[in-house]
Design a protein around this motif. Structure first.
Motif, PDB file in Angstrom:
ATOM      1  N   LEU A   1     -12.675   7.425  -0.321  1.00 47.69           N
ATOM      2  CA  LEU A   1     -13.355   7.371   0.977  1.00 47.69           C
ATOM      3  C   LEU A   1     -12.798   6.235   1.820  1.00 47.69           C
ATOM      4  O   LEU A   1     -12.526   6.400   3.013  1.00 47.69           O
ATOM      5  N   GLY A   2     -12.620   5.059   1.184  1.00 49.58           N
ATOM      6  CA  GLY A   2     -12.065   3.921   1.913  1.00 49.58           C
ATOM      7  C   GLY A   2     -10.651   4.182   2.404  1.00 49.58           C
ATOM      8  O   GLY A   2     -10.293   3.806   3.523  1.00 49.58           O
ATOM      9  N   ALA A   3      -9.844   4.835   1.559  1.00 50.73           N
ATOM     10  CA  ALA A   3      -8.470   5.149   1.963  1.00 50.73           C
ATOM     11  C   ALA A   3      -8.458   6.118   3.137  1.00 50.73           C
ATOM     12  O   ALA A   3      -7.629   5.995   4.053  1.00 50.73           O
TER      13      ALA A   3
ATOM     14  N   GLN B   1      -2.486   2.724   3.186  1.00 48.21           N
ATOM     15  CA  GLN B   1      -1.613   3.203   2.118  1.00 48.21           C
ATOM     16  C   GLN B   1      -1.862   2.432   0.831  1.00 48.21           C
ATOM     17  O   GLN B   1      -1.785   3.001  -0.264  1.00 48.21           O
ATOM     18  N   ALA B   2      -2.169   1.143   0.930  1.00 47.33           N
ATOM     19  CA  ALA B   2      -2.436   0.333  -0.263  1.00 47.33           C
ATOM     20  C   ALA B   2      -3.676   0.852  -0.986  1.00 47.33           C
ATOM     21  O   ALA B   2      -3.690   0.961  -2.221  1.00 47.33           O
TER      22      ALA B   2
ATOM     23  N   VAL C   1       7.227   4.546  -0.447  1.00 42.46           N
ATOM     24  CA  VAL C   1       6.292   4.107   0.592  1.00 42.46           C
ATOM     25  C   VAL C   1       5.702   2.764   0.176  1.00 42.46           C
ATOM     26  O   VAL C   1       5.517   2.500  -1.015  1.00 42.46           O
ATOM     27  N   PRO C   2       5.401   1.880   1.142  1.00 46.66           N
ATOM     28  CA  PRO C   2       4.787   0.600   0.795  1.00 46.66           C
ATOM     29  C   PRO C   2       3.308   0.790   0.462  1.00 46.66           C
ATOM     30  O   PRO C   2       2.686   1.754   0.930  1.00 46.66           O
TER      31      PRO C   2
ATOM     32  N   GLY D   1       3.885  -3.622  -5.364  1.00 44.21           N
ATOM     33  CA  GLY D   1       3.493  -2.276  -5.760  1.00 44.21           C
ATOM     34  C   GLY D   1       3.364  -2.137  -7.262  1.00 44.21           C
ATOM     35  O   GLY D   1       2.445  -1.477  -7.761  1.00 44.21           O
ATOM     36  N   ALA D   2       4.290  -2.765  -8.011  1.00 47.62           N
ATOM     37  CA  ALA D   2       4.232  -2.715  -9.473  1.00 47.62           C
ATOM     38  C   ALA D   2       2.961  -3.362  -9.991  1.00 47.62           C
ATOM     39  O   ALA D   2       2.286  -2.816 -10.877  1.00 47.62           O
TER      40      ALA D   2
END
Length: 399
Positions: free
Chosen positions: A216-218, A224-225, A292-293, A299-300
């Protein structure tokens, strides 16, 4: 004095799990054997019965079983800090190796590199086939559970994406309730993990809040994070049956949206077989390699935390209630069905995307059969097969 003892125990936990993180090859079942030898036989931290109870709890829950057992052992020995350090020690070596592989893979090019990646994809077929075979012999010992596995595999194969896998798991649970009530009894024991019912309840609330709130937040923020954290968190939250089963879940979350291409995905999964420690560190490779960032090192780290977090929240959340909950016949029956469905889902992943991407001719099929025989019949370690496959792939690139 008590604080000093707590720190000493926590450092002892970290050192023990760091050693295991550097040496524990062979996958989740092998890890449980390493843990038993180290903590029950050699160090005497707990009894055989207590260890069996902890393993039973973690096998019941979704998530990376061996890492959850390690987390519980660290919690038992060193409290919350011990649990955290157990995860760091066991995870760090393979996570660093997968990040290094991702960094090198970004720079790969030319005939040899293409051959190596092709060889790794063929190895992945054999490794997943070994996992399907081993899990089927354990989790589908009768015709009823074999039928559940087959039906779940068909659902997962033809209902693309994570929705099909969720439907297959739910169908497996329903079928288990109907067909598996007399499929075996669970032993009764007491797990003395230092988690109160209040803390356990809070862990379950956090688990559910993240599971429901992250998508929902995304969506509301278009972050993207958050979308990435949700993808890896949801994959870790829905994995029953060990690390290999995360493959179709992650494929649905990161390949289908176009965050990473299928060849990179499968090559990274194959490379994960060559390192010790938990297979879930495959997430570090993916987070590092995404198109994608956030990607790269941030990201890892984000992917690694996200995929492990739900399993640990569930261990802390269920532990205080486990002893009364697991004796219920309906729970045991549903779990039998879910476990059988897991075999079917992994079998579907073996067909697509693993098999369709890797087996492109008779040579690839022949190599897959040879690697499968070496793994299943002759019990060769997966990391040895990975090295052989990479070498053969590089050599074949010139012919």
């Amino acid at each position: 004095m008590r604080d000093r003892q707590r720190w000493e125990r926590s450092l002892e936990v970290f050192a023990a799990f760091l050693k295991l993180g550097c040496t524990s090859f062979g996958g989740p079942i092998a890890h449980l054997g390493y843990f038993r030898n180290e903590f029950v036989v050699r160090r005497g931290w707990l009894s055989e019965k207590d260890y069996a109870d902890i393993v039973g709890l973690c096998q019941f829950l979704p998530g990376p079983t061996s890492s959850q057992v390690g987390f519980a052992l660290g919690l038992l020995r060193g409290g919350k800090l011990g649990a955290f350090l157990a995860w760091i020690g066991f995870t760090l070596p393979s996570a660093l190796a997968m990040i290094a592989f991702a960094a090198g893979a970004d720079r790969l090019g030319g005939t040899v590199a293409t051959g190596i990646l092709t060889g790794l994809k063929i190895v992945a077929v054999a490794v997943v086939a070994q996992a399907v075979w081993g899990m089927a012999t354990t989790l589908c010992p009768d015709m009823r559970r074999a039928a559940i596995a087959l039906a779940a595999g068909v659902i997962a194969l033809f209902a693309a994406g994570s929705l099909g896998q969720i439907v297959a798991l739910v169908a497996g649970a329903v079928a288990g309730l109907a067909l598996c009530r007399d499929a075996g009894q669970s032993s009764v024991g007491v797990i003395a993990l230092p988690v109160s019912r209040r803390a356990g309840g809070a862990s379950l609330v956090i688990f559910l809040a993240l599971l429901l709130g992250l998508p929902l937040g995304a969506y509301l923020t278009s972050s993207q994070a958050l979308a990435m954290f949700d993808a890896f968190y949801r994959s870790g939250a829905l994995v029953f049956g060990g690390g290999h089963v995360v493959l179709p879940l992650l494929e649905a979350r990161v390949v289908e949206p176009g965050w990473i291409n299928p060849s990179q995905f499968i090559a990274g999964y194959a490379a994960a077989q060559a390192v010790p420690g938990p297979l879930f560190t495959f997430a570090a490779y993916l987070g590092m390699s995404l198109d994608v960032p956030p990607n790269g090192l941030p990201g890892a780290l984000l992917a690694l935390v996200a995929i492990f977090l739900p399993g640990f929240l569930l261990v802390g959340g269920v532990a205080p209630f486990w002893n009364s909950f697991r004796t219920r016949p309906t729970v045991r029956a549903a779990l039998h069905g879910v476990n059988a469905a897991v075999v079917g889902i992994l079998g579907a992943a073996l067909v697509s995307p693993i098999g369709t991407a890797a087996i492109t001719g008779w040579e690839a099929l022949a190599l897959t059969l040879v690697y499968g025989a070496l793994l299943i019949r002759y019990a060769l370690q997966p990391w040895i097969i990975v090295l052989i496959g990479a070498a053969i792939g590089a050599a074949m690139a010139f012919y």
